[in-house]
Design a protein around this motif. Sequence first.
Motif, mmCIF file in Angstrom:
data_model
loop_
_atom_site.group_PDB
_atom_site.id
_atom_site.type_symbol
_atom_site.label_atom_id
_atom_site.label_comp_id
_atom_site.label_asym_id
_atom_site.label_seq_id
_atom_site.Cartn_x
_atom_site.Cartn_y
_atom_site.Cartn_z
ATOM 1 N N ILE A 122 0.838 -1.203 0.000
ATOM 2 C CA ILE A 122 0.000 0.000 0.000
ATOM 3 C C ILE A 122 0.873 1.253 0.000
ATOM 4 O O ILE A 122 0.640 2.194 -0.773
ATOM 5 C CB ILE A 122 -0.951 0.011 1.212
ATOM 6 N N LYS A 123 1.882 1.250 0.848
ATOM 7 C CA LYS A 123 2.782 2.404 0.922
ATOM 8 C C LYS A 123 3.507 2.629 -0.402
ATOM 9 O O LYS A 123 3.642 3.764 -0.875
ATOM 10 C CB LYS A 123 3.792 2.203 2.050
ATOM 11 N N LYS A 124 3.956 1.532 -1.019
ATOM 12 C CA LYS A 124 4.653 1.640 -2.300
ATOM 13 C C LYS A 124 3.711 2.171 -3.392
ATOM 14 O O LYS A 124 4.116 2.971 -4.243
ATOM 15 C CB LYS A 124 5.219 0.282 -2.715
ATOM 16 N N CYS A 125 2.463 1.717 -3.363
ATOM 17 C CA CYS A 125 1.494 2.158 -4.375
ATOM 18 C C CYS A 125 1.145 3.636 -4.202
ATOM 19 O O CYS A 125 0.928 4.348 -5.191
ATOM 20 C CB CYS A 125 0.226 1.306 -4.294
ATOM 21 N N ILE A 126 1.093 4.093 -2.964
ATOM 22 C CA ILE A 126 0.847 5.520 -2.725
ATOM 23 C C ILE A 126 2.005 6.350 -3.290
ATOM 24 O O ILE A 126 1.796 7.413 -3.888
ATOM 25 C CB ILE A 126 0.654 5.792 -1.220
ATOM 26 N N VAL A 127 3.221 5.846 -3.110
ATOM 27 C CA VAL A 127 4.385 6.512 -3.703
ATOM 28 C C VAL A 127 4.246 6.549 -5.222
ATOM 29 O O VAL A 127 4.492 7.582 -5.860
ATOM 30 C CB VAL A 127 5.689 5.789 -3.303
ATOM 31 N N LEU A 128 3.803 5.424 -5.806
ATOM 32 C CA LEU A 128 3.625 5.362 -7.257
ATOM 33 C C LEU A 128 2.592 6.373 -7.743
ATOM 34 O O LEU A 128 2.800 7.058 -8.755
ATOM 35 C CB LEU A 128 3.201 3.958 -7.675
ATOM 36 N N LEU A 129 1.465 6.459 -7.036
ATOM 37 C CA LEU A 129 0.425 7.418 -7.418
ATOM 38 C C LEU A 129 0.942 8.852 -7.328
ATOM 39 O O LEU A 129 0.635 9.691 -8.182
ATOM 40 C CB LEU A 129 -0.805 7.231 -6.526
ATOM 41 N N SER A 130 1.730 9.123 -6.298
ATOM 42 C CA SER A 130 2.311 10.460 -6.141
ATOM 43 C C SER A 130 3.297 10.765 -7.273
ATOM 44 O O SER A 130 3.333 11.884 -7.802
ATOM 45 C CB SER A 130 3.021 10.570 -4.789
#
Length: 340
Positions: A122-130
Amino acid sequence: MKKENNYVSIWLLSGCLLLFIMVVVGGITRLTNSGLSMTDWHLVTDTFPPLTEAKWLQTFEEYKKFPEYQKINIHNDFTLSDYKFIYFWEWFHRFIGRIIGLVFIIPFFYFLLKKRLSSPTIKKCIVLLSMGAFQGFLGWFMVKSGLIDDPDVSHFRLALHLTFAFITFAYTLWVALDLIYPNKIEVIVPLRNLARVALVFLIIQIIYGGFVAGLNAGLIHNHWPLMSDGQFIHDSVFIEQKTLFLNLVEGKSGVQFVHRTMAYFVVALIIALYIRSKKFALTSIQKRGINTLLIFVFIQFTLGVFTLLYGVPLWLGLVHQIMAFFLLTAMTFTLHRLSK
């Protein structure tokens, strides 16, 4: 791969494919000088191109207010048909960006609700979205630099936009590989560290590729292995700008010199990685990654030489950029398999 990770990894890999297409279309947009054809940015109203002839004429008239038309195309018998051609590539580039946004955001919330994402993912995906949102900003930030006085985008902004796209792709692939290969392996520290150094040099080379593209520096010194007049470092490398540093980041000759010289370092580091890997007992997939990396770097080096010798024809410049993408893919995969 864990069963619950299967769909998530497919989602991330599909995002990688779209990012690859985005970079290819971006390369066409740059090489056809289409990037300044859309003089404004709207999230919704620019989703589709003008649908009527009247709307096309209105959009064309708006384009005529900006430096690219007033200083360049006004002298080239530039017609509405010509404008439609360059408009298409910039519009298509932005349209793919919108598709990528939807492909990342909608499945993310679906997987989140279905509880298929672990806390680290989840944390990695939030970074990706950012990163995706920031990349969209960088695209407009780049275009805006060519709409004021000079009908050329800043080569610094172009390189930033291009390099960040490559980095976003590499990080997306890395997150997918974390799911595809969940089991830890014994890290071979010397190889991992050498691969990290090679990746840093490859990123610098990509940055300078953006500089070369932004300054059209591939259109001069079309000789190899030496620059013009049989010189390894041509005299013009030192005289275009006021200082040596500025020559190496803003001068056409200096930027080309760094890019063509940095290629030798990238090749040397990957050869060193290949030779040193023979001293260790590697898995078949690690060997395959390093072998592929070696093949790709030689192909890319050769493409770079011919792109320079032939004065950057559109198709060859595009193939050279695509191969850089493949090289970064192989580098990311190899480093992942040597690290986790």
